[in-house]
Design an enzyme around this catalytic site. Structure first.
Site, PDB file in Angstrom:
ATOM      1  N   SER A  78     -33.853  19.836  -4.795  1.00 57.98           N
ATOM      2  CA  SER A  78     -34.074  19.688  -3.365  1.00 57.98           C
ATOM      3  C   SER A  78     -35.447  19.060  -3.118  1.00 57.98           C
ATOM      4  O   SER A  78     -35.740  17.989  -3.640  1.00 57.98           O
ATOM      5  CB  SER A  78     -33.935  21.055  -2.684  1.00 57.98           C
ATOM      6  OG  SER A  78     -33.907  20.943  -1.287  1.00 57.98           O
ATOM      7  N   ASP A 113     -22.427  19.392  -1.442  1.00 54.06           N
ATOM      8  CA  ASP A 113     -23.765  19.419  -0.846  1.00 54.06           C
ATOM      9  C   ASP A 113     -23.798  18.420   0.309  1.00 54.06           C
ATOM     10  O   ASP A 113     -23.867  17.219   0.097  1.00 54.06           O
ATOM     11  CB  ASP A 113     -24.809  19.066  -1.907  1.00 54.06           C
ATOM     12  CG  ASP A 113     -26.239  19.105  -1.380  1.00 54.06           C
ATOM     13  OD1 ASP A 113     -26.435  19.347  -0.174  1.00 54.06           O
ATOM     14  OD2 ASP A 113     -27.163  18.887  -2.192  1.00 54.06           O
ATOM     15  N   HIS A 119     -25.423  22.932  -1.008  1.00 55.30           N
ATOM     16  CA  HIS A 119     -26.750  22.562  -1.497  1.00 55.30           C
ATOM     17  C   HIS A 119     -27.320  23.605  -2.444  1.00 55.30           C
ATOM     18  O   HIS A 119     -27.992  23.270  -3.426  1.00 55.30           O
ATOM     19  CB  HIS A 119     -27.684  22.359  -0.301  1.00 55.30           C
ATOM     20  CG  HIS A 119     -29.041  21.863  -0.668  1.00 55.30           C
ATOM     21  ND1 HIS A 119     -29.252  20.656  -1.309  1.00 55.30           N
ATOM     22  CD2 HIS A 119     -30.271  22.411  -0.503  1.00 55.30           C
ATOM     23  CE1 HIS A 119     -30.549  20.472  -1.505  1.00 55.30           C
ATOM     24  NE2 HIS A 119     -31.184  21.521  -1.032  1.00 55.30           N
TER      25      HIS A 119
END
Length: 415
Positions: free
Chosen positions: A175, A344, A377
């Site tokens: 991320s 995601d 995610h």
């Protein structure tokens, strides 16, 4: 040049095992942070300068004599330097990537010396808005400088200097951590041998910037925010921070994952199954989000949330090259591993494919894995066997190239 690997059952890099047999999979053990003080002023992208700061770090494994086995792990929005192991202060506090980093794990601390750094502006020990501003003797609050991903990389580079590490075997992150790894490869190319970018993006979409703005407005409009100087008022903008976390949490999960976890399950329905016809919790998903928000507001700092989400917004290395990502990545000399997850929708696979295409255009060695996983995610934090096999195989390849054929003797690391 390594061809992209799509949806691998096992990565090609895992084909030949390292000669040494690592010890059984285990914990990195009981760990405690070290606080490094840097007095040299740090120039920031905003034009401001931070005159001295502290960074909280944790290390796992042993730095070899050649200082070639170091791995830097960069954290995401609400994480910290506590990557692996069990906190000495709290036996329930297990590192946020403990399933990835440790003895015998994909990033094997029998071979690698792993560093976790709490970024500037965060609230877990590094200098941030809650720290004392030496110019005023009071907490920085809203006066703390706005930061960028590139500012964090410059600060992290000083941690590498502290340990005498000229070149990392790998810089990795998921991320926002993946953005930092990518920035390392661009801004410090000679210091990164391998760049591992998981569930990340080369820039935020308008939708993502929008989510961040709504979260920030929830905080800023909380009556307890006091323009960011809530420390002096003895208050915490907990309501706004809780809502911000609820918004963020929705984006970390896939629709299918939320349907499986909660569906339309009711929370304590009436005996006859009727609705309660009110605005308190009616569905399990509401209860879950409220719990997550309230828990987050008890340990995270609201000013830090503002800082980090704005750093996310500003990250866009191709901005300096007229939107040409390949040109932006041209300075990179590292080998790359990119991993994305099918569900995601925060940082979808297409963003990783875009980075892969740009890197291949530059002739950079790239391995790419797109994992079909239902968890959205947050899949980058989970113990998925296929995902971990990809990462393990990649790090085994690094170990072969560096000659890390056995565990590094624990002779102590420089403090």
């Amino acid at each position: 040049m390594t061809s992209p690997v799509l949806n691998p059952a096992l990565p090609a890099t895992a084909a030949a095992p390292v000669a040494a047999t690592p010890s059984a999979v285990g914990s990195a053990g009981i760990v405690a942070p070290v606080f490094l003080r840097f007095d040299e002023p740090l120039p920031l992208a905003s034009g401001q300068t931070l005159n001295g700061y502290e960074l909280a770090i944790e290390t796992y494994g042993t730095l070899n004599a050649q200082r070639t086995n170091a791995v830097l792990v960069c954290h995401a929005l609400n994480a910290s330097h506590h990557v692996a192991g069990v906190s000495a202060d709290n036996p329930k506090d297990v590192g946020w990537w403990d399933n990835m980093v440790g003895p015998g794990k994909p990033v094997d601390t029998n071979r690698y010396f792993v560093i976790g750094v709490n970024n500037l502006g965060s609230c877990f020990g590094s200098t941030g808005p809650a720290s004392i501003n030496p110019a005023t003797g009071r907490p920085w609050g809203a006066a703390f400088p706005v930061l960028t991903v590139e500012d964090w990389v410059r600060a992290q580079a000083r941690v590498a200097d502290h340990f005498g590490i000229e070149r990392f075997a790998a810089v990795m992150g998921g991320s926002l951590g993946g953005m930092q790894a990518l920035s390392w490869a661009i801004t410090c190319p000679q210091r990164v041998a391998n760049c591992v970018v998981v569930a990340s993006t080369p820039r935020l979409s308008a939708q993502n910037i929008g989510f961040n703005e709504v979260a920030r407005r929830a905080i800023i409009t909380d009556p307890d925010f006091h323009g960011g100087d809530y420390y002096a008022h003895g208050t915490v903008p907990g309501r706004g921070l809780s809502v911000a976390r609820m918004i963020g949490h929705i984006t970390y999960l896939s629709d299918d994952d939320m349907a499986e976890k909660f569906g339309r399950t009711r929370r304590e329905p009436a005996a006859d199954g009727a609705y309660r016809y009110g605005y308190d919790v009616e569905f399990e998903v509401e209860s879950y989000l409220r719990y997550q928000g309230e828990k987050f507001s008890r340990y995270f700092d609201a000013n830090t949330y503002l800082l980090i989400t704005r750093a996310l917004d500003y990250f866009d290395p191709a901005r300096a090259t007229g939107g040409d990502l390949a040109r932006a990545l041209a300075p990179a000399t590292a080998d790359f591993l990119l991993v994305s997850f099918s569900t995601d929708w925060r940082f979808p696979p297409e963003r990783s494919r875009e980075m892969v295409r740009a890197l291949l255009k530059n002739g950079s060695p790239v391995t790419y894995a797109e994992i079909d996983a239902p968890h959205g995610h947050d899949a980058f934090l989970l113990d998925d066997a296929r995902y971990h096999a990809v990462v393990r195989g990649y790090y085994e390849r690094i170990a072969r190239e560096l000659g890390l054929n056995g565990a590094v003797a624990p002779e102590g690391n420089p403090a």
